[in-house]
Design a protein around this motif. Structure first.
Motif, PDB file in Angstrom:
ATOM      1  N   VAL A 299     -52.062  -6.127 -61.135  1.00 58.57           N
ATOM      2  CA  VAL A 299     -50.808  -6.045 -62.094  1.00 58.57           C
ATOM      3  C   VAL A 299     -51.311  -6.979 -63.393  1.00 58.57           C
ATOM      4  CG1 VAL A 299     -49.044  -5.735 -60.529  1.00 58.57           C
ATOM      5  CG2 VAL A 299     -49.746  -8.089 -61.006  1.00 58.57           C
ATOM      6  N   GLY A 300     -52.453  -6.986 -63.751  1.00 55.14           N
ATOM      7  CA  GLY A 300     -52.959  -7.847 -64.807  1.00 55.14           C
ATOM      8  C   GLY A 300     -52.579  -9.406 -64.933  1.00 55.14           C
ATOM      9  N   ALA A 301     -52.536  -9.789 -63.851  1.00 49.72           N
ATOM     10  CA  ALA A 301     -52.097 -11.481 -63.829  1.00 49.72           C
ATOM     11  C   ALA A 301     -53.033 -12.178 -63.206  1.00 49.72           C
ATOM     12  CB  ALA A 301     -50.681 -11.608 -62.955  1.00 49.72           C
ATOM     13  N   THR A 302     -54.273 -11.915 -63.287  1.00 46.25           N
ATOM     14  CA  THR A 302     -55.208 -12.842 -62.621  1.00 46.25           C
ATOM     15  C   THR A 302     -55.292 -14.016 -63.321  1.00 46.25           C
ATOM     16  OG1 THR A 302     -56.645 -10.707 -62.127  1.00 46.25           O
ATOM     17  CG2 THR A 302     -57.773 -13.057 -62.218  1.00 46.25           C
ATOM     18  N   ALA A 303     -55.279 -14.255 -64.753  1.00 46.71           N
ATOM     19  CA  ALA A 303     -55.416 -15.548 -65.130  1.00 46.71           C
ATOM     20  C   ALA A 303     -54.014 -16.277 -65.113  1.00 46.71           C
ATOM     21  CB  ALA A 303     -55.621 -15.278 -66.800  1.00 46.71           C
ATOM     22  N   ALA A 304     -52.949 -15.604 -64.658  1.00 46.88           N
ATOM     23  CA  ALA A 304     -51.866 -16.313 -64.701  1.00 46.88           C
ATOM     24  C   ALA A 304     -51.367 -16.995 -63.354  1.00 46.88           C
ATOM     25  CB  ALA A 304     -50.570 -15.318 -64.867  1.00 46.88           C
ATOM     26  N   VAL A 305     -52.283 -16.644 -62.203  1.00 45.63           N
ATOM     27  CA  VAL A 305     -51.814 -16.844 -61.039  1.00 45.63           C
ATOM     28  C   VAL A 305     -52.854 -18.009 -60.348  1.00 45.63           C
ATOM     29  CG1 VAL A 305     -51.677 -16.270 -58.466  1.00 45.63           C
ATOM     30  CG2 VAL A 305     -50.916 -14.656 -60.551  1.00 45.63           C
ATOM     31  N   GLN A 306     -52.575 -19.034 -60.189  1.00 43.04           N
ATOM     32  CA  GLN A 306     -53.632 -20.110 -59.575  1.00 43.04           C
ATOM     33  C   GLN A 306     -53.231 -20.439 -58.096  1.00 43.04           C
ATOM     34  OE1 GLN A 306     -53.837 -23.398 -62.315  1.00 43.04           O
ATOM     35  NE2 GLN A 306     -53.268 -22.028 -63.946  1.00 43.04           N
ATOM     36  N   PHE A 307     -54.346 -20.367 -57.219  1.00 43.08           N
ATOM     37  CA  PHE A 307     -53.978 -21.220 -56.125  1.00 43.08           C
ATOM     38  C   PHE A 307     -54.622 -22.590 -56.008  1.00 43.08           C
ATOM     39  CE2 PHE A 307     -53.943 -16.462 -55.535  1.00 43.08           C
ATOM     40  CZ  PHE A 307     -52.967 -16.224 -54.505  1.00 43.08           C
ATOM     41  N   LEU A 308     -53.551 -23.361 -55.686  1.00 44.79           N
ATOM     42  CA  LEU A 308     -54.179 -24.695 -55.599  1.00 44.79           C
ATOM     43  C   LEU A 308     -54.366 -25.359 -54.266  1.00 44.79           C
ATOM     44  CD1 LEU A 308     -51.370 -25.963 -58.332  1.00 44.79           C
ATOM     45  CD2 LEU A 308     -53.562 -25.117 -58.801  1.00 44.79           C
ATOM     46  N   GLY A 309     -54.239 -24.734 -53.452  1.00 44.98           N
ATOM     47  CA  GLY A 309     -54.294 -25.256 -51.998  1.00 44.98           C
ATOM     48  C   GLY A 309     -53.324 -25.964 -51.490  1.00 44.98           C
ATOM     49  N   SER A 310     -53.556 -26.639 -50.356  1.00 46.42           N
ATOM     50  CA  SER A 310     -52.255 -27.547 -49.712  1.00 46.42           C
ATOM     51  C   SER A 310     -52.490 -28.794 -50.439  1.00 46.42           C
ATOM     52  CB  SER A 310     -52.616 -27.774 -48.253  1.00 46.42           C
ATOM     53  OG  SER A 310     -52.495 -26.668 -47.460  1.00 46.42           O
ATOM     54  N   LYS A 311     -51.201 -29.307 -50.450  1.00 41.08           N
ATOM     55  CA  LYS A 311     -51.076 -30.681 -50.896  1.00 41.08           C
ATOM     56  C   LYS A 311     -50.130 -31.567 -50.125  1.00 41.08           C
ATOM     57  CE  LYS A 311     -52.502 -29.357 -55.494  1.00 41.08           C
ATOM     58  NZ  LYS A 311     -53.614 -30.247 -55.921  1.00 41.08           N
ATOM     59  N   PRO A 312     -50.653 -32.794 -50.154  1.00 45.32           N
ATOM     60  CA  PRO A 312     -49.864 -33.872 -49.241  1.00 45.32           C
ATOM     61  C   PRO A 312     -48.531 -33.584 -49.717  1.00 45.32           C
ATOM     62  CG  PRO A 312     -51.715 -34.931 -50.275  1.00 45.32           C
ATOM     63  CD  PRO A 312     -51.605 -33.571 -50.783  1.00 45.32           C
ATOM     64  N   HIS A 313     -47.621 -33.851 -48.436  1.00 47.71           N
ATOM     65  CA  HIS A 313     -46.265 -33.678 -48.639  1.00 47.71           C
ATOM     66  C   HIS A 313     -45.598 -34.470 -49.584  1.00 47.71           C
ATOM     67  CE1 HIS A 313     -42.424 -32.152 -47.330  1.00 47.71           C
ATOM     68  NE2 HIS A 313     -41.952 -33.412 -46.651  1.00 47.71           N
ATOM     69  N   ASP A 314     -46.043 -35.970 -49.717  1.00 48.83           N
ATOM     70  CA  ASP A 314     -45.603 -36.932 -50.594  1.00 48.83           C
ATOM     71  C   ASP A 314     -46.112 -36.834 -52.106  1.00 48.83           C
ATOM     72  OD1 ASP A 314     -48.142 -37.708 -50.194  1.00 48.83           O
ATOM     73  OD2 ASP A 314     -47.698 -39.780 -49.476  1.00 48.83           O
ATOM     74  N   THR A 315     -46.713 -35.965 -52.351  1.00 44.80           N
ATOM     75  CA  THR A 315     -47.144 -35.653 -53.758  1.00 44.80           C
ATOM     76  C   THR A 315     -46.455 -34.666 -54.199  1.00 44.80           C
ATOM     77  OG1 THR A 315     -48.769 -34.035 -53.159  1.00 44.80           O
ATOM     78  CG2 THR A 315     -49.550 -36.333 -53.157  1.00 44.80           C
ATOM     79  N   LEU A 316     -45.524 -33.939 -53.565  1.00 38.21           N
ATOM     80  CA  LEU A 316     -44.764 -32.606 -54.095  1.00 38.21           C
ATOM     81  C   LEU A 316     -43.938 -32.769 -54.751  1.00 38.21           C
ATOM     82  CD1 LEU A 316     -44.728 -30.139 -50.963  1.00 38.21           C
ATOM     83  CD2 LEU A 316     -46.404 -30.013 -52.791  1.00 38.21           C
ATOM     84  N   ALA A 317     -43.106 -34.033 -54.896  1.00 40.45           N
ATOM     85  CA  ALA A 317     -42.034 -34.187 -55.678  1.00 40.45           C
ATOM     86  C   ALA A 317     -42.348 -34.018 -57.254  1.00 40.45           C
ATOM     87  CB  ALA A 317     -41.304 -35.518 -55.574  1.00 40.45           C
ATOM     88  N   ASP A 318     -43.592 -34.293 -57.490  1.00 43.07           N
ATOM     89  CA  ASP A 318     -44.094 -34.183 -58.932  1.00 43.07           C
ATOM     90  C   ASP A 318     -44.206 -32.894 -59.246  1.00 43.07           C
ATOM     91  OD1 ASP A 318     -43.768 -36.686 -60.240  1.00 43.07           O
ATOM     92  OD2 ASP A 318     -46.281 -37.282 -59.792  1.00 43.07           O
ATOM     93  N   TRP A 319     -44.650 -32.069 -58.312  1.00 44.48           N
ATOM     94  CA  TRP A 319     -45.106 -30.781 -58.547  1.00 44.48           C
ATOM     95  C   TRP A 319     -43.731 -30.034 -58.795  1.00 44.48           C
ATOM     96  CZ3 TRP A 319     -49.388 -28.700 -59.762  1.00 44.48           C
ATOM     97  CH2 TRP A 319     -50.765 -29.382 -59.348  1.00 44.48           C
ATOM     98  N   TYR A 320     -42.585 -30.286 -57.980  1.00 40.23           N
ATOM     99  CA  TYR A 320     -41.457 -29.576 -57.999  1.00 40.23           C
ATOM    100  C   TYR A 320     -40.840 -30.022 -59.647  1.00 40.23           C
ATOM    101  CZ  TYR A 320     -41.135 -28.623 -53.034  1.00 40.23           C
ATOM    102  OH  TYR A 320     -41.542 -28.013 -51.773  1.00 40.23           O
TER     103      TYR A 320
END
Ligand code: UDP
Length: 403
Positions: free
Chosen positions: A270-291
């Protein structure tokens, strides 16, 4: 508590580590804080792991050797359930412990708990997290193993109490399995409100090193087909020609690689290679900043019995665009804390995300309403309700035994 196939202390975001692990950990901790002594039994998967870990005052994890001391797929664990039961009993006898109730998680633990409950003559309650027949009915899976289906169909009737996450799940238990109403209690899952708090987006982005000017959609969870990430990637492909946007995907371990490859293939298509990034798992207590850093959190799952990611995102004041399935339909309020859209359809996802990206006051208002709504979802409330339901069950059971 029995959590046979996965440990509440395992890193999250792996193939078999998600909402159930968070639930067992948080409820065990919460019960312990209320003065209930909790032992959580899980199957040992590594030689280096200690047999007993006290993870909160009054709450211990006990790792039981049953089958190879190695990570196995949950589909291969049924033959080791009996060994697990025997070793749990050996541990109990050695400790001279007398448990008052068993709370099991997922059908493999329920199968183990069924035997332990008759052996110990204590009440048995369970949360299934998912049920094979429910997944089939929701067309979220094409096939389920017959041994699982048969076991669940039997176990739903031998349990003293089933804890359902939503009213919808309660209805399914009634309709599909004909479980008696009085044996089902509805207690939703929760969110850690000290960890998942609203915070300024710019500051969260600065801490994470994310571009302050770009628009980000975030998805978090185990990487598996059921999570519907293919739909979201198609939506992003469609959307990015109208609004520049990046999709960040958190979750997945080395076992997720084949699925990530499949998803990268769809992104390329769908031509979205550059737009999609897989970041791997993150520790639960770091997720609030991501949200908080994200403009929108998307939950495109084909089925969710509850969907913790959605409530965590709302607690951080980020609007959620989710499929109208399972628990998501009762936690996300359509048009108020985000949007609910038909499952497996990229177009409405693209359309709702675009609406939020183009209208900042609307985005902020929905985010704020989400944070407000989550205020009574704290895990401490969940633990109190589980504690109260369990105390009642123990009382009823003892009265039944005595009469
Ligand atoms: N999670 C995490 N790190 C990750 C991926 C997921 O901490 O890299 C957590 C997430 O915060 C949530 C849980 O795993 O608490 C996933 O639960 P959910 O109910 O959304 O999905 P399930 O795993 O039950 O299908």
């Amino acid at each position: 508590m029995l959590s046979l196939h996965t440990s509440p202390l395992a890193p999250l975001g792996g193939r078999e580590t998600g909402g159930m692990n968070v639930y067992v950990l948080e409820v065990a901790r919460g019960l312990a804080a209320l003065g209930v002594i909790v032992d959580v039994f899980t199957r040992r998967t590594g030689e280096a792991e200690p047999e007993v870990v006290e993870f909160a005052p009054g709450a211990r994890l006990v790792q039981i050797t049953a089958g190879p001391v190695d990570r196995l797929e949950k589909e291969d664990l049924l033959p080791f359930v009996d060994a697990f039961v025997d070793r749990v009993e050996v541990f109990r006898a050695r400790e001279d412990a007398a448990y008052d109730a068993i709370y099991s998680h997922y059908w493999l633990s329920v199968a183990a708990g069924d035997r332990l409950a008759s052996m110990w003559r204590v009440p048995h309650e369970a949360m299934f997290h998912t049920l094979g027949d429910v997944k089939l009915r929701a067309r979220a899976s094409e096939s389920e193993r017959p041994e699982r289906l048969e076991a669940e169909r039997r176990l739903v009737h031998s349990l003293d109490r089933i804890i359902a996450a939503t009213e919808h799940e309660r209805q399914l238990l009634r309709q599909i399995f004909r479980v008696d109403a009085h044996r089902i209690a509805v207690i939703p899952l929760g969110v850690d409100l000290s960890m998942f708090t609203p915070r300024p987006q710019a500051e969260a982005r600065a801490r994470l090193g994310l571009d302050p000017a770009r628009r980000f959609v975030l998805a978090v969870g185990r990487i598996e087909p059921l999570k519907g990430l293919d739909i979201l990637i198609r939506a992003i492909g469609e959307l990015q020609v109208r609004v520049p946007v990046d999709l960040l995907i958190i979750g997945g371990d080395e076992r997720a690689e084949p699925e990530i490859e499949r998803l990268r293939g769809i992104a390329a298509e769908v031509g979205a290679t550059a737009a999609v990034q897989f970041l791997g798992s993150k520790p639960h207590d770091t997720l609030a900043d991501w949200y908080a850093a994200a403009d929108v959190v998307a939950v495109p799952s084909f089925y969710e019995s509850f969907g913790l990611v959605a409530v965590e995102a709302m607690a951080c004041a980020t609007p959620v665009v989710a499929s109208r399935v399972g628990g998501l339909a009762s936690t996300v309020v359509d048009g108020r804390t985000g949007y609910l859209v038909p499952w497996r359809c990229p177009e409405p996802f693209a359309e709702r995300i675009e609406l939020l990206l183009r209208n900042e006051p609307l985005r902020l208002a929905l985010g704020a309403a989400g944070a407000e709504r989550m205020r009574n979802y704290d895990w401490s409330v969940v633990a109190e309700r589980v504690g109260a339901a369990t105390a009642t069950l123990i009382e009823e059971y003892r009265r039944g035994l005595a009469s």
